[in-house]
Design an enzyme around this catalytic site. Structure first.
Site, short mmCIF file in Angstrom:
data_model
loop_
_atom_site.label_atom_id
_atom_site.label_comp_id
_atom_site.label_asym_id
_atom_site.label_seq_id
_atom_site.Cartn_x
_atom_site.Cartn_y
_atom_site.Cartn_z
N ASP A 268 -1.48 -1.20 6.17
CA ASP A 268 -1.69 -0.77 7.56
C ASP A 268 -3.11 -0.35 7.86
O ASP A 268 -3.45 -0.04 8.99
CB ASP A 268 -0.76 0.41 7.88
CG ASP A 268 -1.21 1.70 7.21
OD1 ASP A 268 -1.83 1.62 6.12
OD2 ASP A 268 -0.98 2.77 7.78
N ASP B 279 0.86 -1.17 0.00
CA ASP B 279 0.00 0.00 0.00
C ASP B 279 0.90 1.24 0.00
O ASP B 279 2.12 1.11 0.20
CB ASP B 279 -0.90 -0.05 1.24
CG ASP B 279 -1.89 1.11 1.28
OD1 ASP B 279 -2.39 1.49 0.21
OD2 ASP B 279 -2.14 1.62 2.38
N THR C 265 -0.08 4.85 1.49
CA THR C 265 -0.22 5.66 2.69
C THR C 265 0.02 4.85 3.95
O THR C 265 -0.65 3.86 4.20
CB THR C 265 -1.62 6.31 2.75
OG1 THR C 265 -1.85 7.02 1.54
CG2 THR C 265 -1.73 7.25 3.94
#
Length: 841
Positions: free
Chosen positions: A729, A530, A532
């Site tokens: 996350d 990912d 961000t």
């Protein structure tokens, strides 16, 4: 579909194998059953009623299957959670934490994985059961330094002298008790075995001096009396294990030990009391039967030595867990009505204000509300440099405060804290089985019957073709085959390496959920990441708010008010930006978070939408060319831009920057050097994604990805035979993390993401993936070395013990030397596994 069920009625590895075989026999099911915890993980092509599963197990034995009501997101990969309101559920659903509470297990690896509800002795081997450590079950006792007879459950004053009570030192753990018990048995075994050995070997001395003291018959009685404590106390557990293994047909190393030493001891007893029943071949020149008390006692003592060394090694490999347990503080300072009060760690509740003084351990997870300091987090992240923390920053239990005092609010207590989760995860992983262990288990299952057969053949071949006394040669060589073939090293090869590897990972900030993840990490050839919070810092900040109507303040109030209900990092960045500018937040109606797109709601009777281009398309808002051009300009600078619409009109945007972590570039470069294809999948727009990918020199990336898009991409890569790791996350990453062969969660991310992953990087740094891969490779190399040595040793030792070298070289291997060689092989495997502790990550 993948579901977990709780199985009751299993007491040994034989039961586990039987249950697993029964479930796999049902069409459309792929089952994997574990004893610790007693869980069956079933992959089904179509739903199968639990009644059908129960019928199959009832036919196989007294087993019961029930639905595991605490399935974690890992068990439900198709779940698409879009909000963080169930964080607490995610924590409580850790299977290990729920099932391990008040559980005990036998730590001797050769016996498989066994878990019991009550303390006491293992019914298989007689060893003391060890308590599975769990942070929330640690009970702190307090005593008076002047009056040690005063013991209380909580802090306070001594009722005798008024002195403040202090915490008591913890008592001996079950693990230490077991080790000490083995030490006692070892002392008795050595004390009795050495004289027996000297008496037996003295026959080889010309003009035997012992014969001048007592007759041979009397010395035989001395040998018998000295061997009784060794057989019936120090080494009795080996016979118990052997018997259990035979009646359950779960043959293992103790089957061979028990048969070999048992035959030698019974032969000696009959030789003493009924010498007339033995033919001349079994008798010495003076007409007495040859006795083998020394072989029995020496073999049992050497095997006991091996168990002692194993228990010691187990204690050393649990060092990481013990060090983590030591980090758990015992008390805290509660700030109540402006006054400080010392309380037990167990009395802390969510929302309590706690004062952390200089040098003190932080008691629970929370956030600083007043003050600032530097925090040493090396014991959790593995990073030696203390971090500066200020008001609003998160702090973790067990980390150490610097030279300033601050007040924090308790947000996670008990089993919810990061330290508690680390301990639970390390415990669970260190006792799980790697897939490569199944190969060793299958080989050991057939290996023992083959060895018994070889031993019987050895006896008859020597009895038929051997020199006189042929029967004696046959018996001794048959026993030597049983002893030297003992697959103890084979049983230790994998679990020892896994335990050391998991502990090493925990010390380096890499938490591994199970041994399968540890093994598969070395095979990963594709990493999905990912953007961000994974590649970037995850701490976005608003660069600017643009309004076509030059009404930035009003627009900021609307979007900040809307975002106050969202937990997304970008949303929090907008709220923080508004608060910094003194903008007040107002009530919002009809709030809705649309996964992967943005948020919508009603602010002061106006329909406000904030999100990406896909959200604008969903709410049917057209974007003017002027606004689009300004947005594209921002995006090409690597900024994340969210469109703002009010009552169906696109009126502006908010530009947010999120710096790339300095370590991300180095980590991705190293992974690509190792042949791992790195693919970035982000929900951000094409221009921003391209700017980040260019900085990282990524050859492949995809923008505008919804959670289901990430899931589909992983499935596509897996269908091509790729071994895929996914790093993320966010809550939106949970389905993809569960689907990936290896889900890797940033420790700085959400609880749901962490629970969905197989590996957690405490620091939330991609360098942790490099560490995890290096650790996995080191552990797998170590396991293969151990397995090779174990197999090579047995392949070489059995023929020598059987006497293949005797016709040419006249070399025979006595049972005592066979036992010594067997113990040496186990020690070599243990020593090789412990080398992993010195690995550099």
């Amino acid at each position: 579909m993948e579901h977990t069920y709780i199985i009751t009625g299993m007491s040994c590895d034989g039961c586990r194998s039987k249950v697993e075989k029964t479930l796999n026999a049902i069409e459309g099911i792929e089952a994997n059953v574990s004893l610790q915890p007693p869980i069956a993980t079933l992959k089904m092509k179509k739903h199968i009623p639990i009644a059908q599963l129960q019928d199959a197990l009832s036919a196989a034995g007294k087993y019961t299957i029930t639905i595991n009501n605490s399935e974690s997101p890992t068990d439900k990969p198709e779940t698409k959670s879009c909000c963080g309101s169930k964080k607490q559920d995610a924590i409580e659903n850790v299977v290990f934490a729920d099932d391990a509470r008040g559980k005990y297990y036998c730590p001797m690896h050769c016996e498989g994985e066994k878990v019991y509800d009550k303390p006491g002795s293992c019914p298989v081997c007689g060893m003391n059961l060890e308590k599975i450590p769990e942070l929330i079950t640690i009970k702190i006792k307090y005593t008076c330094p002047m009056h040690p007879e005063v013991i209380k459950d909580g802090p306070g004053s001594c009722p005798i002298c008024g002195m403040d009570l202090v915490t008591m030192e913890p008592t001996d753990s079950e693990e230490n008790k077991m080790y000490n018990d083995l030490v006692r048995k070892m002392k008795i075994a050595v004390l009795c075995t050495v004289p027996v050995f000297i008496i037996a070997m003295s026959d080889m001395i010309p003009d035997n001096p012992l014969m001048k003291i007592l007759s041979t018959e009397n010395w035989n009685w001395v040998q018998l009396l000295l061997s009784l404590p060794v057989v019936f106390y120090a080494g009795w557990m080996f016979f118990v294990r052997a018997w259990k293994s035979i009646i359950t047909w779960n043959l293992n190393m103790f089957t061979l030990i028990g048969i070999g030493t048992g035959v030698a001891f019974l032969f000696s007893l009959f030789g003493m009391f009924f010498p007339a029943i033995f033919p001349a071949e079994f008798k010495t020149h003076n007409g007495m039967v040859s006795l083998y008390f020394e072989a029995t006692t020496v073999i049992l003592t050497l095997v006991l030595l091996g168990q002692l060394l194993e228990a010691r090694a187990h204690s050393q490999t649990s060092g990481a867990i013990k060090e983590l347990l030591k980090l758990a503080p015992t008390e805290a300072v509660l700030v109540l009505d402006g006054k400080d009060k010392v309380i037990s760690i167990h009395d802390i509740k969510k929302g309590d204000l706690l004062r952390v003084k200089p040098g003190n351990k932080i008691p629970v997870d929370g956030k600083i509300t007043d003050g600032e300091s530097t925090i040493d987090e090396s014991m959790i992240t593995g990073e030696p440099i203390p971090l500066d923390k200020k008001t609003g920053d998160n702090v973790s239990s067990g980390t150490i405060n610097g030279n300033k005092s601050f007040v924090m609010i308790a947000e996670k207590v008990g089993s919810e804290t990061l330290l508690s989760q680390i301990i639970q995860m390390v415990n669970s992983a260190s006792r799980s089985k790697a897939p490569i262990q199944k190969l060793a288990d299958r080989i050991a299952k057939y290996f023992v019957p083959i060895v018994v057969f070889v031993s019987v053949v050895t006896f008859f071949v020597w009895a038929k073709f051997g020199p006189e006394p042929a029967l004696v040669y046959g018996l001794i060589n048959a026993i030597a085959v049983l002893i030297i073939a003992c697959p103890c090293a084979l049983g230790l090869a994998t679990p020892m390496s896994v335990m050391v590897g998991v502990g090493k990972g925990a010390q380096s900030g890499v938490l591994i959920k199970n041994a399968e993840a540890l093994e598969n990490m070395s095979k990963v050839n594709v990493l999905i990441t990912d953007k961000t919070g994974t590649i970037t810092e995850g701490k976005p900040s608003v660069e600017k708010v643009f309004s076509l109507n030059n009404d930035e303040d009003s627009l900021l109030q609307s979007i900040a008010s809307l975002n106050q209900y969202s937990e997304h990092p970008l949303a929090q960045a907008v709220v923080n930006f508004a608060k910094a500018k003194g903008v007040s937040l107002i009530a919002v109606k009809d709030f809705e978070a649309i996964s992967g797109k943005g948020v919508i709601g009603t602010v002061e009777n106006k329909k406000v939408a904030l999100g990406n281009k896909k959200l604008m398309e969903q709410v049917k808002v057209s974007v003017s060319e002027e606004l689009e051009n300004k947005i594209v300009t921002e995006q090409k600078l690597g900024k994340t831009v969210s469109y703002i619409s009010v009552d169906g009109l696109a009126v502006g945007f908010v530009s947010i920057s999120d710096a790339i972590k300095t370590t991300s570039v180095e980590a991705i470069k190293e992974l690509m050097r190792q042949g791992v294809e790195v693919i970035m999948l982000t929900g951000d727009n094409e221009n921003t994604a391209k700017a980040v990918a260019s900085t990282l020199h990524l050859s492949s990336y995809k923008s505008g990805c919804l959670p289901e898009d990430k899931l589909k991409e992983i499935k596509r890569l897996q269908s091509e035979g790729k071994i895929v790791a996914m790093a993320g996350d966010g809550i939106n990453d949970a389905p993809a993390l569960a689907q990936a062969d290896i889900g890797i969660a940033m420790g700085t991310g959400t609880d749901v993401a962490i629970e969905s992953a197989k590996i957690t990087l405490v620091k939330g740094d991609l360098q942790g993936i490099v560490k995890a891969k290096m650790l996995s490779q080191a552990v797998m190399k170590n396991i293969k070395q151990n397995l090779f040595f174990a197999f090579f040793y047995n392949a070489l030792g059995v023929p020598i013990a059987a006497g293949v070298l005797y016709p040419v070289f006249g070399i025979l291997l006595s049972p005592m030397l066979a036992a010594l060689a067997m113990s040496f092989s186990s020690v070599s495997v243990i020593g090789n596994a412990l080398r992993l502790r010195n690995s550099k990550l």
